[in-house]
Write an enzyme that holds these catalytic residues in place. Structure first.
Site, PDB file in Angstrom:
ATOM      1  N   GLU A   1       0.821  -1.224   0.000  1.00  0.00           N
ATOM      2  CA  GLU A   1       0.000   0.000   0.000  1.00  0.00           C
ATOM      3  C   GLU A   1       0.852   1.271   0.000  1.00  0.00           C
ATOM      4  O   GLU A   1       0.853   2.050   0.963  1.00  0.00           O
ATOM      5  CB  GLU A   1      -0.954   0.007   1.208  1.00  0.00           C
ATOM      6  CG  GLU A   1      -2.032  -1.043   1.128  1.00  0.00           C
ATOM      7  CD  GLU A   1      -3.041  -0.956   2.282  1.00  0.00           C
ATOM      8  OE1 GLU A   1      -2.750  -0.263   3.274  1.00  0.00           O
ATOM      9  OE2 GLU A   1      -4.099  -1.574   2.176  1.00  0.00           O
TER      10      GLU A   1
ATOM     11  N   GLU B   1      -6.055  -8.110   0.368  1.00  0.00           N
ATOM     12  CA  GLU B   1      -6.580  -7.971   1.732  1.00  0.00           C
ATOM     13  C   GLU B   1      -8.085  -7.779   1.610  1.00  0.00           C
ATOM     14  O   GLU B   1      -8.552  -7.037   0.747  1.00  0.00           O
ATOM     15  CB  GLU B   1      -5.972  -6.755   2.442  1.00  0.00           C
ATOM     16  CG  GLU B   1      -4.481  -6.896   2.703  1.00  0.00           C
ATOM     17  CD  GLU B   1      -3.896  -5.706   3.456  1.00  0.00           C
ATOM     18  OE1 GLU B   1      -4.649  -5.008   4.156  1.00  0.00           O
ATOM     19  OE2 GLU B   1      -2.680  -5.491   3.323  1.00  0.00           O
TER      20      GLU B   1
HETATM   21  C1  GAL Z   1      -4.124  -2.374   5.539  1.00  0.00           C
HETATM   22  C2  GAL Z   1      -2.629  -2.695   5.586  1.00  0.00           C
HETATM   23  C3  GAL Z   1      -2.362  -3.868   6.504  1.00  0.00           C
HETATM   24  C4  GAL Z   1      -3.036  -3.646   7.813  1.00  0.00           C
HETATM   25  C5  GAL Z   1      -4.517  -3.490   7.581  1.00  0.00           C
HETATM   26  C6  GAL Z   1      -5.263  -3.317   8.896  1.00  0.00           C
HETATM   27  O1  GAL Z   1      -4.353  -1.114   5.023  1.00  0.00           O
HETATM   28  O2  GAL Z   1      -2.143  -3.021   4.311  1.00  0.00           O
HETATM   29  O3  GAL Z   1      -0.970  -4.024   6.666  1.00  0.00           O
HETATM   30  O4  GAL Z   1      -2.518  -2.502   8.396  1.00  0.00           O
HETATM   31  O5  GAL Z   1      -4.736  -2.352   6.785  1.00  0.00           O
HETATM   32  O6  GAL Z   1      -6.622  -3.197   8.689  1.00  0.00           O
END
Ligand code: GAL
Length: 678
Positions: A144, A308
């Site tokens: 990100e 994710e």
């Molecule tokens: C995302 C990030 C992850 C973690 C996650 C938590 O934005 O890539 O590493 O921080 O959020 O919700």
């Protein structure tokens, strides 16, 4: 085609004896993918050139033995302490010139030459070791980019910005002219006088200095430069990885406008679009995430990888209460991904972490690693996915309607808002929502996309315009396309300076057959309303937020919306112009939901866009996938109440093989997979 389903996993944080049982549980649930190592640099290289691969070798082997494919990440999002020591000046400096300290993550400048060397070295070393590993399914570069940080404003960036500007403008005279630096005596006499601004686009770059108002050309170019810096930084790592692997390389983006990076540029060289998809696990709405899915689907033309995915809440990591995922939510978000074109869905994260800044962050397994209801829900979804795979792989999400999303427009609106009551992103979201609510697939694409594929193109408030873009839009309409552009079209040139040498909308007045002669943000004290007359619908609606004051100048320009009341009574505000074989609609006013829907019906009908025969109520997502003779509709009920739909046709439920015709019941938070029978 294989679809990947699993969760992000952080073995570096866990004792070795937990790996085998954790990974075995993944396999037993029917999961087949994970993503690892994006923050594991210090475990791989604890001090200069002191690599420890043994733990990662073991993890990769275990995953392979359990048939879990691995997306391996380069770990540059969290540079270890020794790297920070070795690269003086590598720390990110924020817009207020505050240094981001080591001890968290993303504390680096993408232009720092020493840090770049370290990033390339670690990326290359990982690729050399695992590039052909049998568990490997792909690479993620960094994590990100820019999230929560925004651009860097350090001295290295200042020098690189000047180099970037020299390439863009060649001479200082050209730059002074393009930015309009004559205003407030801002003319530069030497390149060295140009510094990074102390104001940028929201949300990261709020200046601490009161009353600071920078030149719009300067701040817009800094956004572009900063985005290019991340793209260049990524390309360096990508080039270090590629010689050692033939697996797809990607990055995990954050949805179309979450940070300061132009994803069209970032994903240009990457094999698939990676995207971190966080729809609310409790809300009854899906559209923001659906728009991001559409954008991701169209970025590389290949099915996106969701690296994710929301797994719920519970303990709050960032403050505020975070609702837990109620039963059905994890299945719903997974089907949201696969139905919308995703090839991979990895929850964030497999097992709740005990340590660090994100301790107790939501996950599939809690701290104790015991499989419970969330695990069981993944098991069910994995088996459904297996069954649906053949239908998914033979069909795609196709669309007759394009919605343009431009980073230059987004940045221009956000850096110099002309009203705080609307944002480019909200306007684009409102248009997207109104279209998908009609049961349509919508492609979110760039200004450079091939528009001839679409019956209808929607162009939200394209505030910056060039003769070239205008020519492409004209050619689309003249060739038979139907274009809808909304207020604040063609107000400024590409350098963020007002277009003064021709009528507005700049370069497009002839296409729309209108001139914009004034603008009016709407005033609660004046009784101004808008009368719509599309033929099919006559009504009066609210005027608020914004309207352009139009004069029709085309011979074939029809007025379909006029101002009622106030000193503006009778003025046109929504128009339709025939141009060549097509139509150009100008929606000169911000409209509320119902009125917007009415206008979109008019434009969709004019463009002969076919809708699904199934009419969905609010809160039910409809995604239609077609391919060959197959026509499969996914229905996702994001509401908690059961809904009754009329299918208007004969369908087979692909999960149960049961046939349905006419009335169809869909339980709250449930999903249906229906193949249309001819
Ligand atoms: C995302 C990030 C992850 C973690 C996650 C938590 O934005 O890539 O590493 O921080 O959020 O919700």
């Amino acid at each position: 085609m294989t679809y990947y389903y699993g969760a992000a996993y952080y073995p570096e944080q866990w004792p070795e004896h937990t790996w085998e049982p954790d990974i075995r549980l993944m396999k037993q649930a029917g999961l087949n993918a994970t993503r690892i190592a994006e923050f594991a640099w210090s475990r791989i290289e604890s001090s200069p050139d002191c690599y420890d691969w043994t733990w990662l070798d073991k993890v990769m082997k275990l995953l392979h033995e359990n048939d879990i494919g691995v997306v391996l990440c380069t770990p540059s999002a969290s540079p270890p302490m020794w790297v920070v020591d070795a690269c003086p000046g590598m720390l990110n400096i924020d817009v207020n010139r505050i240094e981001r300290p080591a001890g968290a993550r993303r504390h680096y400048c993408p232009n720092n030459p020493e840090y770049r060397l370290h990033s390339v070295r670690i990326a290359g070393a990982m690729a050399q070791r695992y590039g052909n590993h049998p568990a490997l399914i792909g690479w993620q570069i960094d994590n990100e980019f820019g999230e929560g940080v925004g651009p860097c404003y350090c001295d290295v960036c200042a020098a690189e910005f000047r180099n970037w500007l020299k390439e863009q403008y060649a001479s200082l005279e050209a730059l002074n002219e393009a930015w309009g630096t004559v205003f407030w005596s801002g003319q530069y006499n030497s390149w060295d006088q140009i510094k990074p601004p102390m104001q940028g686009s929201r949300p990261f770059a709020q200046p601490l200095i009161p009353g600071l108002r920078h030149n719009p050309g300067w701040v817009l170019d800094y956004e572009r430069f900063s985005s290019d810096s991340f793209v260049a930084y990524q390309n360096l790592q990508e080039n270090a990885v590629r010689p050692h692997t033939d697996k797809p390389v990607t990055h995990n983006g954050m949805g179309l406008a979450s940070n300061n990076i132009d994803y069209y540029d970032l994903f240009k060289t990457l094999d698939v679009c990676g995207y971190d998809c966080y729809p609310s696990v409790v809300a009854e709405s899906y559209s923001a995430s659906s728009r991001n899915m559409s954008h991701s689907r169209n970025l590389t033309g290949k099915p996106p990888w969701i690296l994710e995915l929301s797994s719920g809440g519970g303990f709050s990591t960032w403050g505020g209460a975070r609702p837990q995922a109620p039963p059905g939510a994890l299945r719903l978000v997974a089907w949201h991904v696969f139905a919308n074109g995703g090839e991979m869905a990895l929850y964030f994260q497999w097992r709740m972490m005990a340590k660090g800044a994100e301790q107790l962050e939501s996950s599939i397994l809690e701290l104790d690693g015991v499989p419970r209801r969330k695990y069981e829900e993944l098991k069910r979804t994995a088996s459904e996915l297996k069954r649906l795979e053949p239908w998914l792989s033979q069909t795609q999400v196709k669309s007759d309607v394009a919605l343009i999303f431009s980073y230059d427009h987004h940045w221009a609106h956000s850096l110099k808002p002309f009203s705080n009551s609307f944002s480019y992103s909200d306007q684009s979201g409102a248009l997207y929502d109104a279209l998908v609510a009609k049961g349509l697939n919508v492609d979110v694409v760039s200004l450079e996309a091939d528009l001839t594929k679409y019956r209808m193109v929607v162009l939200p408030s394209p505030i910056l315009m060039t003769p070239e873009i205008a020519a492409a839009l004209k050619s689309y309409v003249h060739g038979g396309g139907v274009l809808l552009s909304t207020f604040l079209t063609g107000v400024k040139d590409w350098h963020n300076v007002g277009i003064w040498d021709r009528p507005l909308p700049g370069y497009l007045d002839d296409l729309f057959g209108v001139n914009v002669v004034e603008v009016d943000p709407g005033c609660p004290d004046l009784p101004t309303r808008i009368a719509l007359d599309t033929g099919a619908c006559k009504c009066e609606v609210k005027h608020s937020v914004w309207s352009d004051v139009l004069e029709t100048v085309g011979r074939d320009t029809d007025v379909i919306g006029r101002i009622v009341g106030s000193y503006r009574a009778g003025e046109p505000v929504i128009t339709r112009n025939r141009a060549g074989k097509g139509l150009a609609y100008y929606l000169g006013a911000w409209l509320e939901k119902d009125a917007l829907s009415t206008i979109l019906d008019e434009v969709l009908n004019a463009a002969s866009v076919l809708r699904s025969p199934i009419i969905v109520p609010e809160g039910v997502e409809l995604i239609r996938r077609t391919g060959g003779n197959l026509d499969v509709t996914f229905l996702l009920n994001w509401t908690y109440a059961p809904v009754t739909l009329n299918l208007n046709g004969l369908y087979t439920d692909l999960m149960t093989d049961r046939r349905h015709e006419g009335v169809f019941e869909l339980a709250g938070r449930d999903v249906a997979y229906l193949r249309k029978e001819s």
